[in-house]
Design a protein around this motif. Structure first.
Motif, PDB file in Angstrom:
ATOM      1  N   CYS A   8     -10.286   6.257   0.756  1.00 38.23           N
ATOM      2  CA  CYS A   8      -9.354   5.131   0.802  1.00 38.23           C
ATOM      3  C   CYS A   8      -9.119   4.695   2.255  1.00 38.23           C
ATOM      4  O   CYS A   8      -9.130   5.521   3.164  1.00 38.23           O
ATOM      5  CB  CYS A   8      -8.029   5.533   0.166  1.00 38.23           C
ATOM      6  N   HIS A   9      -8.878   3.388   2.434  1.00 37.57           N
ATOM      7  CA  HIS A   9      -8.590   2.905   3.791  1.00 37.57           C
ATOM      8  C   HIS A   9      -7.161   3.238   4.228  1.00 37.57           C
ATOM      9  O   HIS A   9      -6.843   3.144   5.397  1.00 37.57           O
ATOM     10  CB  HIS A   9      -8.831   1.390   3.895  1.00 37.57           C
ATOM     11  N   ALA A  27      -8.761   9.347  -2.411  1.00 37.93           N
ATOM     12  CA  ALA A  27      -9.030   8.269  -3.364  1.00 37.93           C
ATOM     13  C   ALA A  27      -7.900   7.245  -3.265  1.00 37.93           C
ATOM     14  O   ALA A  27      -6.835   7.541  -2.719  1.00 37.93           O
ATOM     15  CB  ALA A  27      -9.128   8.822  -4.782  1.00 37.93           C
ATOM     16  N   CYS A  28      -8.132   6.077  -3.814  1.00 40.37           N
ATOM     17  CA  CYS A  28      -7.132   5.010  -3.736  1.00 40.37           C
ATOM     18  C   CYS A  28      -6.056   5.115  -4.813  1.00 40.37           C
ATOM     19  O   CYS A  28      -5.062   4.404  -4.756  1.00 40.37           O
ATOM     20  CB  CYS A  28      -7.819   3.646  -3.822  1.00 40.37           C
ATOM     21  N   TYR A  29      -6.236   5.988  -5.785  1.00 40.94           N
ATOM     22  CA  TYR A  29      -5.265   6.129  -6.872  1.00 40.94           C
ATOM     23  C   TYR A  29      -4.301   7.267  -6.558  1.00 40.94           C
ATOM     24  O   TYR A  29      -4.343   8.335  -7.170  1.00 40.94           O
ATOM     25  CB  TYR A  29      -5.994   6.343  -8.204  1.00 40.94           C
ATOM     26  N   TYR A  30      -3.404   7.036  -5.591  1.00 44.71           N
ATOM     27  CA  TYR A  30      -2.478   8.067  -5.117  1.00 44.71           C
ATOM     28  C   TYR A  30      -1.046   7.829  -5.595  1.00 44.71           C
ATOM     29  O   TYR A  30      -0.137   8.546  -5.207  1.00 44.71           O
ATOM     30  CB  TYR A  30      -2.512   8.175  -3.584  1.00 44.71           C
ATOM     31  N   LYS A  37     -19.157   0.637   3.603  1.00 42.59           N
ATOM     32  CA  LYS A  37     -18.064   1.599   3.510  1.00 42.59           C
ATOM     33  C   LYS A  37     -18.233   2.706   4.536  1.00 42.59           C
ATOM     34  O   LYS A  37     -19.271   3.357   4.588  1.00 42.59           O
ATOM     35  CB  LYS A  37     -17.990   2.179   2.092  1.00 42.59           C
ATOM     36  N   ALA A  87     -14.274  -1.709  -6.534  1.00 45.76           N
ATOM     37  CA  ALA A  87     -14.580  -2.771  -5.576  1.00 45.76           C
ATOM     38  C   ALA A  87     -15.537  -3.748  -6.253  1.00 45.76           C
ATOM     39  O   ALA A  87     -15.661  -3.746  -7.480  1.00 45.76           O
ATOM     40  CB  ALA A  87     -15.185  -2.166  -4.304  1.00 45.76           C
ATOM     41  N   GLU A  93       0.796  -1.227   0.000  1.00 49.49           N
ATOM     42  CA  GLU A  93       0.000   0.000   0.000  1.00 49.49           C
ATOM     43  C   GLU A  93       0.828   1.276   0.000  1.00 49.49           C
ATOM     44  O   GLU A  93       0.342   2.322  -0.414  1.00 49.49           O
ATOM     45  CB  GLU A  93      -0.942  -0.003   1.199  1.00 49.49           C
ATOM     46  N   LEU A 130     -12.658   7.075  -7.207  1.00 49.85           N
ATOM     47  CA  LEU A 130     -12.184   6.889  -5.842  1.00 49.85           C
ATOM     48  C   LEU A 130     -11.521   5.529  -5.664  1.00 49.85           C
ATOM     49  O   LEU A 130     -10.435   5.431  -5.126  1.00 49.85           O
ATOM     50  CB  LEU A 130     -13.342   7.054  -4.860  1.00 49.85           C
ATOM     51  N   PHE A 131     -12.192   4.482  -6.100  1.00 51.23           N
ATOM     52  CA  PHE A 131     -11.638   3.134  -6.074  1.00 51.23           C
ATOM     53  C   PHE A 131     -12.547   2.192  -6.841  1.00 51.23           C
ATOM     54  O   PHE A 131     -13.623   2.578  -7.293  1.00 51.23           O
ATOM     55  CB  PHE A 131     -11.379   2.627  -4.649  1.00 51.23           C
TER      56      PHE A 131
END
Length: 138
Positions: A107-108, A120-123, A73, A44, A5, A41-42
């Protein structure tokens, strides 16, 4: 540090869909998009139960393929995503949840500088065949 991650080496899970299939999970991919900014954002997955819960509660509910359970979520993180609409693709094999983040994060993972959930998860962006760079770095 969690290398998967937070690391800058590409380690894509090309067998993710194979694992889901071997586990017998009946799911479709879901793209979660910020309804206001258009940012993805992501991605799933949802099964019928997750979709029904999403429509009833008007918040993003998904199916955790790794934990094999319903995933509301934001239930533990506070990063709830309010549902604006659900769209279905032409082949009816994926969904688009257009959402509004309540707390600003989706994002977690957390930004190490601020300690807040990432938006967001695309960092990270792909710099070469195997190297990643954090978005915003030069």
């Amino acid at each position: 540090m969690n290398a998967l991650e937070e690391g800058l080496e590409l380690t894509l899970d090309f067998d993710k869909l194979g694992k889901i299939g071997r586990a017998g999970q009946q799911v479709v991919p879901v793209v979660l998009q910020d309804a206001d900014s258009g940012a993805v954002l992501f991605v799933a997955f949802a099964n019928r139960q997750a979709l029904d819960e999403t429509l009833a509660s008007r918040i993003a509910v998904l199916w955790s393929t790794s934990r094999n359970e319903l995933w509301k979520k934001g239930e533990t993180s506070g990063d709830v995503l309010d549902l604006v609409e659900v769209r279905v693709n032409c082949e009816q094999n994926s969904l688009l949840y257009r959402v509004r983040p309540r707390a600003g994060g989706a994002c977690h993972t957390r930004d190490p500088k601020t300690g807040k959930s990432r938006a967001a998860c695309y960092y990270r962006r792909l710099e070469s065949a195997n190297d990643l760079k954090l978005v915003g770095e030069r």
